[in-house]
Each structure stands twice: as structure tokens, then as C-alpha cells.
Write an enzyme that holds these catalytic residues in place. Structure first.
Site, short mmCIF file in Angstrom:
data_model
loop_
_atom_site.label_atom_id
_atom_site.label_comp_id
_atom_site.label_asym_id
_atom_site.label_seq_id
_atom_site.Cartn_x
_atom_site.Cartn_y
_atom_site.Cartn_z
N SER A 1 -8.69 19.93 11.31
CA SER A 1 -8.51 21.32 11.74
C SER A 1 -7.38 21.99 10.99
CB SER A 1 -8.17 21.37 13.23
OG SER A 1 -9.19 20.82 14.00
N HIS B 1 -15.11 21.89 7.58
CA HIS B 1 -14.57 22.15 8.91
C HIS B 1 -15.65 22.76 9.81
CE1 HIS B 1 -11.82 24.39 11.81
NE2 HIS B 1 -11.77 23.11 12.11
N GLU C 1 -16.43 25.89 7.49
CA GLU C 1 -15.54 26.23 6.38
C GLU C 1 -15.59 25.10 5.35
OE1 GLU C 1 -11.97 28.85 8.40
OE2 GLU C 1 -12.03 26.73 8.90
N ASN D 1 -8.64 28.80 12.07
CA ASN D 1 -7.57 28.24 12.89
C ASN D 1 -6.20 28.83 12.57
OD1 ASN D 1 -9.19 26.70 14.48
ND2 ASN D 1 -8.90 24.80 13.35
P1 NAD Z 1 -11.73 13.09 19.60
O1 NAD Z 1 -10.44 12.61 20.09
O2 NAD Z 1 -12.75 13.60 20.57
O3 NAD Z 1 -12.48 11.95 18.75
C1 NAD Z 1 -11.86 11.21 17.73
C2 NAD Z 1 -12.66 9.92 17.59
O4 NAD Z 1 -12.20 9.23 16.43
C3 NAD Z 1 -12.46 8.96 18.78
O5 NAD Z 1 -13.74 8.66 19.32
C4 NAD Z 1 -11.80 7.72 18.15
O6 NAD Z 1 -12.22 6.52 18.71
C5 NAD Z 1 -12.28 7.84 16.70
N1 NAD Z 1 -11.44 7.12 15.75
C6 NAD Z 1 -10.08 7.08 15.69
N2 NAD Z 1 -9.70 6.29 14.65
C7 NAD Z 1 -10.83 5.87 14.04
C8 NAD Z 1 -11.09 5.04 12.92
N3 NAD Z 1 -10.09 4.51 12.22
N4 NAD Z 1 -12.39 4.82 12.57
C9 NAD Z 1 -13.41 5.36 13.27
N5 NAD Z 1 -13.21 6.15 14.36
C10 NAD Z 1 -11.94 6.40 14.73
O7 NAD Z 1 -11.39 14.21 18.51
P2 NAD Z 1 -12.31 15.42 18.00
O8 NAD Z 1 -12.07 16.61 18.86
O9 NAD Z 1 -13.70 14.94 17.78
O10 NAD Z 1 -11.61 15.73 16.60
C11 NAD Z 1 -11.93 14.99 15.44
C12 NAD Z 1 -11.51 15.79 14.23
O11 NAD Z 1 -12.20 17.05 14.20
C13 NAD Z 1 -10.01 16.13 14.22
O12 NAD Z 1 -9.55 16.12 12.90
C14 NAD Z 1 -9.99 17.55 14.79
O13 NAD Z 1 -8.86 18.27 14.41
C15 NAD Z 1 -11.26 18.12 14.18
N6 NAD Z 1 -11.81 19.26 14.90
C16 NAD Z 1 -11.78 19.31 16.26
C17 NAD Z 1 -12.34 20.42 16.92
C18 NAD Z 1 -12.32 20.51 18.41
O14 NAD Z 1 -12.59 21.60 18.96
N7 NAD Z 1 -12.04 19.43 19.14
C19 NAD Z 1 -12.94 21.45 16.17
C20 NAD Z 1 -12.98 21.34 14.78
C21 NAD Z 1 -12.42 20.24 14.14
#
Ligand code: NAD
Length: 299
Positions: A124, A145, A157, A195
Site C-alpha cells: 500500500s 496495487h 495502480e 493512498n
Molecule cells: P492480511 O493481514 O489480511 O494478510 C496477510 C497475509 O500474509 C496473512 O494471511 C499472512 O499469513 C500472510 N503472510 C505473512 N508472511 C508470509 C510469508 N512469508 N509467506 C506467505 N504468506 C505470508 O493483510 P492484507 O490486508 O491482505 O494486506 C496484504 C498486502 O496488501 C499489504 O501489503 C497491504 O498493505 C496491501 N493492501 C491492503 C489493502 C487492504 O485494504 N487491506 C488494500 C490494498 C493493498
């Protein structure tokens, strides 16, 4: 410099949390096989089950046929073994928003993959340029993104790091269009485009809630109806995950020292208490009795 693969035929998604599972679903729905990597069997099963449930809701609403649901799920192969992602020609990283975790993972995957495979991060707000720097051949790394929930949000993005080969961003743009989304090219800046504007807004809202300007419910109602948004900002924070927003805005603050990105104290306290929004069952709006959100007080 090897020519990057243009027509991605096999994709790996790293992390099946909120975002990874949605990204895997979108790609599988477009007919492309996906390998989905998680850290353990329990998290893997939870991610696949959540995708199945999301698609089942789509069937219930008449948006997806039962056959499409089954075909989509069949195209997603879950794994906990790095070796299974080695043959992917596109890897999309969607793990927790922490630079050290992403850097370690990308370095590992970068060593495993063929030199022409492309690596994208769904970060993000972390620097894609910094993440690319740990990968052999960083010219093949870029940001993709997606927005939350990925199956429903139409825009992606496409982030060019300083090292990214324009042929890679062109291939990723074509891929985004192939999976039915709209690609917007952006530079690698903290928060990219959306963002960069959204994070200060959310931070201000949390500060205003903390100051007692209005109740959580009234803040959401006023901003949703007043600005014509589909969601109020506190509902949106619950959807994003308070931990994810906290990590993102903290890293943007560290990178820029712009006080608009400074994480509000109440946000940090909520995360420390384990109140992460929908994912933990309690947040600014989720899991709170109506009377509590009507009070002019912070949670
Ligand atoms: P989340 O916490 O829901 O999920 C993250 C997942 O990654 C978890 O299931 C965890 O077990 C897994 N994980 C951690 N380390 C790992 C590894 N080494 N190998 C494989 N899996 C691993 O987080 P999220 O909301 O899905 O966010 C993930 C990414 O997407 C982040 O970079 C976040 O900034 C980005 N993002 C989030 C949103 C949102 O609204 N939540 C929107 C756009 C982008």
C-alpha cells in the site's frame, strides 16, 4: 537483460489474507491458474475457504454461476512450499505490510524464479524501489496495487520503481486489462496516488473521533452522505484492517516526515488492543454495540 515474460500463463500469489485471496480469485476467474502460498496449513485453508465463501455469496446474488465458482476454485492451488512457486512467470506478493517481511520473502522468491519472471508487490505504501533492490534483476519488479475487496474494485495502480523496465510495466498493464481491471500507471511515491490522498484523510478522521467531534456512526454518516462515498471512513478502516493502515501510514510518515501521515495515537492504541476491524471482529464500528458508536467518545 532477459526480456520479461509478456503473456503471463502461470501466476503465484504470496499471502492469502484479505488481499491475496481476492487477487487470486480475480486471476483464476479470468481463466489463469494460480498457485497461492501461505505460511501454514491453517492460514492456507482459511484463505481458500474465504474465497469459496465469497464466490458462494456471488452465486447467491446471481453474479456468478455455480459452475464458474467451481472452475475458479479448481484453478487455485494452495501450497506452503516455496518450491511450488518456482515455475510461475508472474509472482504477486500480498503479505503483511512490513518491509522486513516483504524484503526477506522477495529475496527468497527472486532467487527461486526464472530470471525473466516478473515480480509484483501489492504494498500500500512501502517503497517498491526499496523492495526491488533485494531481488536479483530488479528491473523486473513493479507494484500492482489492487484495492479492497479485489474482486469488486475495478482499478489497479501499476507502480514503476526506479529500476523497473518499461517493458515490465507494459506487460503488467496488459495483464491488468486481461483480468478485467482498469490500470492506472503511477510513480513510486509513498502511498502512490490513491493512498497518498486517502491516508491523511483517515488519520484526520481518527483524530477527530478521539477529540469527540461526533460519534463514530455520525462521522461515517456525514462523510458517506456528504461526500457521496459508498462507505464512511471508520467503516472503511474496519474493512482495510487497522493494523494494515497503521503499518502503511507509519512507513509513509517515516519516508516523508510529512505530519499528515503520522499515525494517530488512538489508531496505535486500537492496534495494540487487538481491535483490527472486521478481521478481528472489533474495530471502530465492527463489534461495537449501537449505543457505543452513538456516544460522542472514542471507542
Ligand atoms: P492480511 O493481514 O489480511 O494478510 C496477510 C497475509 O500474509 C496473512 O494471511 C499472512 O499469513 C500472510 N503472510 C505473512 N508472511 C508470509 C510469508 N512469508 N509467506 C506467505 N504468506 C505470508 O493483510 P492484507 O490486508 O491482505 O494486506 C496484504 C498486502 O496488501 C499489504 O501489503 C497491504 O498493505 C496491501 N493492501 C491492503 C489493502 C487492504 O485494504 N487491506 C488494500 C490494498 C493493498
Amino acid at each position: 537483460m532477459p526480456t520479461p515474460v509478456r503473456d503471463f500463463r502461470s501466476v503465484a500469489v504470496l499471502g492469502l489474507g484479505l488481499m491475496g485471496r481476492g487477487i487470486a480469485q480475480v486471476i483464476a476467474q479470468a481463466g489463469i491458474p494460480v498457485v497461492a502460498l501461505e505460511t501454514g496449513e491453517e492460514r492456507l485453508a482459511a484463505g481458500i475457504d474465504a474465497t469459496g465463501a465469497f464466490l458462494a455469496e456471488g452465486v447467491r446474488r446471481g453474479k456468478v454461476t455455480p459452475e464458474q465458482r467451481e472452475a475458479t476454485l479448481r484453478r487455485i492451488t494452495g501450497t506452503t512450499a516455496f518450491a511450488d512457486v518456482a515455475t510461475a512467470d508472474l509472482v504477486i506478493e500480498a503479505v503483511v505490510e512490513r518491509a522486513e517481511v516483504k524484503r526477506e520473502l522477495l529475496a527468497t522468491v527472486g532467487d527461486l524464479l526464472a530470471s525473466e519472471a516478473v515480480i509484483a508487490t501489492n504494498t500500500s505504501a512501502l517503497s517498491v524501489t526499496d523492495l526491488a533492490s533485494v531481488v536479483p534483476s530488479p528491473h523486473r519488479v513493479a507494484g500492482l496495487h489492487f484495492f479492497n475487496p479485489a474482486p469488486l474494485m475495478p482499478v489497479v495502480e501499476v507502480v514503476a520503481a526506479l529500476q523497473t523496465d518499461p517493458a515490465v510495466t507494459a506487460a503488467l498493464t496488459a495483464f491488468v486489462e486481461r483480468i478485467g481491471k482498469v490500470a492506472v500507471p503511477v510513480k513510486d511515491r509513498p502511498g502512490f496516488l490513491v493512498n497518498k490522498l486517502l491516508m491523511p484523510y483517515l488519520n484526520d478522521v481518527v483524530d477527530e473521533l478521539d477529540a469527540g467531534l461526533a460519534s463514530a456512526e455520525d462521522i461515517d454518516t456525514a462523510l458517506r452522505l456528504g461526500l457521496g462515498y459508498r462507505m464512511g471512513p471508520l467503516e472503511l478502516l474496519d474493512l482495510i484492517g487497522l493494523d494494515t493502515h497503521h503499518h502503511a501510514t507509519t512507513s509513509a510518515y517515516r519516508a516523508t516526515l510529512d505530519p499528515r501521515f503520522a499515525p494517530p495515537p488512538l489508531l496505535g492504541q486500537m492496534v495494540a488492543a487487538g481491535y483490527l476491524g472486521r478481521k478481528s471482529g472489533r474495530g471502530f464500528r465492527v463489534g461495537r454495540p449501537a449505543s457505543a458508536t452513538e456516544e460522542v467518545t472514542a471507542p
